[in-house]
Design a protein around this motif. Structure first.
Motif, PDB file in Angstrom:
ATOM      1  N   THR A  46       0.847  -1.183   0.000  1.00 18.30           N
ATOM      2  CA  THR A  46       0.000   0.000   0.000  1.00 18.30           C
ATOM      3  C   THR A  46       0.880   1.229   0.000  1.00 18.30           C
ATOM      4  O   THR A  46       2.069   1.165   0.267  1.00 18.30           O
ATOM      5  CB  THR A  46      -0.920   0.035   1.231  1.00 18.30           C
ATOM      6  N   SER A  47       0.281   2.380  -0.282  1.00 21.06           N
ATOM      7  CA  SER A  47       1.042   3.622  -0.307  1.00 21.06           C
ATOM      8  C   SER A  47       0.163   4.765   0.149  1.00 21.06           C
ATOM      9  O   SER A  47      -1.060   4.698   0.094  1.00 21.06           O
ATOM     10  CB  SER A  47       1.541   3.918  -1.727  1.00 21.06           C
ATOM     11  N   THR A  48       0.793   5.842   0.624  1.00 19.19           N
ATOM     12  CA  THR A  48       0.086   7.075   0.886  1.00 19.19           C
ATOM     13  C   THR A  48       0.438   8.063  -0.205  1.00 19.19           C
ATOM     14  O   THR A  48       1.543   8.077  -0.719  1.00 19.19           O
ATOM     15  CB  THR A  48       0.480   7.657   2.248  1.00 19.19           C
ATOM     16  N   ILE A  49      -0.520   8.891  -0.583  1.00 23.49           N
ATOM     17  CA  ILE A  49      -0.360   9.816  -1.701  1.00 23.49           C
ATOM     18  C   ILE A  49      -0.544  11.247  -1.228  1.00 23.49           C
ATOM     19  O   ILE A  49      -1.468  11.551  -0.488  1.00 23.49           O
ATOM     20  CB  ILE A  49      -1.398   9.539  -2.810  1.00 23.49           C
ATOM     21  N   VAL A  60       4.329   9.948  -4.011  1.00 25.38           N
ATOM     22  CA  VAL A  60       3.924   8.608  -3.603  1.00 25.38           C
ATOM     23  C   VAL A  60       4.868   8.127  -2.523  1.00 25.38           C
ATOM     24  O   VAL A  60       6.080   8.170  -2.694  1.00 25.38           O
ATOM     25  CB  VAL A  60       3.963   7.641  -4.804  1.00 25.38           C
ATOM     26  N   THR A  61       4.315   7.689  -1.405  1.00 28.96           N
ATOM     27  CA  THR A  61       5.117   7.145  -0.317  1.00 28.96           C
ATOM     28  C   THR A  61       4.696   5.709  -0.067  1.00 28.96           C
ATOM     29  O   THR A  61       3.817   5.441   0.750  1.00 28.96           O
ATOM     30  CB  THR A  61       4.948   7.981   0.971  1.00 28.96           C
ATOM     31  N   PRO A  62       5.279   4.759  -0.773  1.00 34.19           N
ATOM     32  CA  PRO A  62       4.856   3.367  -0.598  1.00 34.19           C
ATOM     33  C   PRO A  62       5.275   2.814   0.756  1.00 34.19           C
ATOM     34  O   PRO A  62       6.329   3.137   1.284  1.00 34.19           O
ATOM     35  CB  PRO A  62       5.591   2.630  -1.724  1.00 34.19           C
ATOM     36  N   THR A  77       9.983   7.805  -1.011  1.00 37.62           N
ATOM     37  CA  THR A  77       9.015   8.683  -1.676  1.00 37.62           C
ATOM     38  C   THR A  77       9.360   8.780  -3.151  1.00 37.62           C
ATOM     39  O   THR A  77      10.513   8.627  -3.540  1.00 37.62           O
ATOM     40  CB  THR A  77       9.027  10.117  -1.087  1.00 37.62           C
ATOM     41  N   ILE A 183       4.806   1.116  -9.568  1.00 41.40           N
ATOM     42  CA  ILE A 183       3.939   1.891  -8.681  1.00 41.40           C
ATOM     43  C   ILE A 183       2.909   2.659  -9.493  1.00 41.40           C
ATOM     44  O   ILE A 183       3.235   3.336 -10.473  1.00 41.40           O
ATOM     45  CB  ILE A 183       4.768   2.873  -7.831  1.00 41.40           C
ATOM     46  N   GLY A 185       0.968   5.661  -9.986  1.00 41.53           N
ATOM     47  CA  GLY A 185       0.898   7.063  -9.601  1.00 41.53           C
ATOM     48  C   GLY A 185      -0.243   7.778 -10.286  1.00 41.53           C
ATOM     49  O   GLY A 185      -0.363   8.998 -10.201  1.00 41.53           O
ATOM     50  N   GLN A 221      -4.308   4.592  -6.909  1.00 45.45           N
ATOM     51  CA  GLN A 221      -3.087   5.384  -6.852  1.00 45.45           C
ATOM     52  C   GLN A 221      -2.301   5.013  -5.598  1.00 45.45           C
ATOM     53  O   GLN A 221      -2.821   5.049  -4.491  1.00 45.45           O
ATOM     54  CB  GLN A 221      -3.443   6.871  -6.833  1.00 45.45           C
ATOM     55  N   GLY A 222      -1.059   4.622  -5.782  1.00 49.15           N
ATOM     56  CA  GLY A 222      -0.228   4.176  -4.676  1.00 49.15           C
ATOM     57  C   GLY A 222      -0.053   2.677  -4.605  1.00 49.15           C
ATOM     58  O   GLY A 222       0.839   2.196  -3.911  1.00 49.15           O
TER      59      GLY A 222
END
Length: 354
Positions: A46-49, A60-62, A77, A183, A185, A221-222
């Motif tokens: 998972t990632s934070t966007i 993108v911060t996976p 990032t 990833i 994006g 996304q992410g």
């Protein structure tokens, strides 16, 4: 006498390597039945966007859930532009950055993409995986599996988790010597498609005739996945965007391609030859820092205004020289070759789709 002994030893070693490579080639087209992998859960990624509208970028911060398949291989990032020119991602170096030895300029294989210049290869798909979208391969959703079938894919991917017979050394997870993080994006769901490109198969990227090695859902996304690739393996990838991307009349994914060849002269690049109007992609080689995107170190059609190309001397390699790890050369037919190096016999490439 010493020189003669050395020469004979070198010949024996060369013959042994050739025999081993030939035997491995036979295995690459072996059993592709994924039943042995069905019980293995895919990596959970998972990632934070963070979106910054003022500068039209996506950060993108996976983050990686604990798993034996993926271990801290994703970048901390990544920031890319979402409109205008497609600049490269801001990727912090890995702990081993700078340890990769850049090989001397080589002449990698020419792009394996674009409309065929001759009749397609007669090589047939080795034991294609039956479509069973009620229980697709790990990492591919039933909905995405059905879409592949709808647009004419010969099969869903293998999505193996190790370099088993028939995988050609392309499999999920981070256990291999070369790893790629893919990833999402973009703001839409994607389906990642990765294929193997043996030298003798001119139709390897034609998904209506070949079994892809990986078909993986990146639903938001992410979303991200790590793919391992053994050394001395050539191949490529592309993506299906938001259930609108289809196959070309030749059977290739009608979008931007990425390409790779691993081993002593490992090389990777972005290619726009199949569809000059395809979606943006950016890749960066950790270690060398070499970047390839829609304007940099990218294969482009030479003729202005065309949407697709690929025949002899119909394309060029743009803006590749002048950055660490980038090499430019030409093949025997005068076609450009080269791309991003700096990860000889092992390394990592970050890829983001926007």
């Amino acid at each position: 006498m010493m020189i003669m002994d050395f020469y004979l030893s070198w010949c024996v070693l060369l013959l042994a390597n050739f025999t081993s490579a030939f035997a491995g080639q036979n295995q690459k087209f072996g059993n592709q039945n994924p039943s042995s992998m069905a019980s293995i859960a895919p990596p959970v990624l998972t990632s934070t966007i963070t979106v910054t509208p003022s500068v039209s970028t996506v950060t993108v911060t996976p983050t990686v859930a604990p798993t034996s398949l993926v271990q801290n291989i994703l970048p901390t990032t990544i920031t890319v532009t979402v409109s205008g020119s497609n600049t490269g991602p801001d990727i912090p170096p890995s702990p081993s950055a700078g340890t990769q030895q850049q090989p001397p300029p080589a002449s990698p294989s020419s792009p394996s993409h674009g409309p065929p210049g001759a009749a397609p290869s007669p090589v047939q798909n080795a034991q294609p995986i039956p479509y069973n979208c009620a229980s697709p391969v790990p990492g591919l959703s039933p909905e995405d599996c059905t879409y592949l079938s709808t647009i004419g894919f010969a099969s869903q991917g293998q999505n193996a988790h190790s370099a088993a017979s028939g995988t050609a050394g392309i499999y999920l997870g981070s256990s291999g010597p070369n790893t790629f993080s893919f990833i999402n994006g973009a703001s839409v769901p994607l389906i990642l498609v990765v294929w193997y490109n043996p030298v003798e198969d001119a139709q390897s990227s034609f998904m209506d005739a070949r079994t892809p090695k990986i078909t993986y859902s990146l639903p938001a996304q992410g979303s991200a996945v790590v793919v391992s690739i053994d050394n001395e393996v050539p191949g490529g990838w592309s993506t299906l965007y938001n259930y609108t991307t289809t196959l070309t009349e030749y059977g290739q994914v009608n979008n931007t391609f990425g390409e790779f060849s691993t081993g002593i002269f490992a090389t990777t690049d972005v290619s726009r030859l199949v569809n000059m109007q395809g979606h943006p992609m950016t890749l960066v080689v950790r270690g060398s820092g070499c970047r390839s995107d829609m304007q940099t170190c990218v294969y482009m059609c030479a003729e202005p205004g065309v949407v697709t190309c690929g025949r002899e001397r119909s394309y060029r390699l743009d803006n590749c020289q002048g950055q660490p790890g980038a090499v430019v050369s030409s093949d025997a037919e005068g076609n450009p070759s080269g791309g991003c190096q700096g990860w000889s016999n092992g390394g990592h490439v970050d890829v983001i789709f926007t």
